[in-house]
Scaffold this motif. Sequence first.
Motif, PDB file in Angstrom:
ATOM      1  N   CYS A  15       0.698  -1.105  -0.165  1.00  0.00           N
ATOM      2  CA  CYS A  15      -0.007  -0.054   0.156  1.00  0.00           C
ATOM      3  C   CYS A  15       0.855   1.355  -0.031  1.00  0.00           C
ATOM      4  O   CYS A  15       1.486   1.571   0.882  1.00  0.00           O
ATOM      5  N   ALA A  18       0.232   3.768   3.082  1.00  0.00           N
ATOM      6  CA  ALA A  18       1.197   3.304   4.130  1.00  0.00           C
ATOM      7  C   ALA A  18       2.527   3.358   4.077  1.00  0.00           C
ATOM      8  O   ALA A  18       2.841   3.871   5.297  1.00  0.00           O
ATOM      9  N   HIS A  66      -7.298   2.948  -0.561  1.00  0.00           N
ATOM     10  CA  HIS A  66      -6.908   2.971   0.883  1.00  0.00           C
ATOM     11  C   HIS A  66      -8.128   3.225   1.787  1.00  0.00           C
ATOM     12  O   HIS A  66      -8.376   2.789   2.702  1.00  0.00           O
ATOM     13  N   CYS A  73      -2.347  -2.885   2.835  1.00  0.00           N
ATOM     14  CA  CYS A  73      -1.923  -2.885   4.121  1.00  0.00           C
ATOM     15  C   CYS A  73      -3.164  -3.457   4.913  1.00  0.00           C
ATOM     16  O   CYS A  73      -3.039  -3.733   6.196  1.00  0.00           O
ATOM     17  N   SER A  77      -3.445  -6.623   7.724  1.00  0.00           N
ATOM     18  CA  SER A  77      -3.870  -6.538   9.346  1.00  0.00           C
ATOM     19  C   SER A  77      -4.756  -7.593   9.710  1.00  0.00           C
ATOM     20  O   SER A  77      -5.378  -8.383   9.152  1.00  0.00           O
TER      21      SER A  77
END
Length: 77
Positions: A15, A18, A66, A73, A77
């Motif tokens: 990303c 990020a 995003h 990213c 997670s």
Amino acid sequence: MLEGLKPPPNRTYFCRVAQVLAELDQADKDILNQALSDTQSWPAKTLSNALRERNLSLADTTITRHRQQICQCRRES
């Protein structure tokens, strides 16, 4: 013997938002995070153009991905 055999994670996808956030100091990180959260004042294209004027390259499509949490990213997670 080969239980749990998995291919290594693909590091070619990341990303960019990020990555940029990780390179900024805390004050700039806070400003960018606030702009990313404020979709009314900062449409993706407008934010992308404003960042480009400050020599920070983030495409509007990258910002949109995003914001929609479909970037790499968010998947990690």
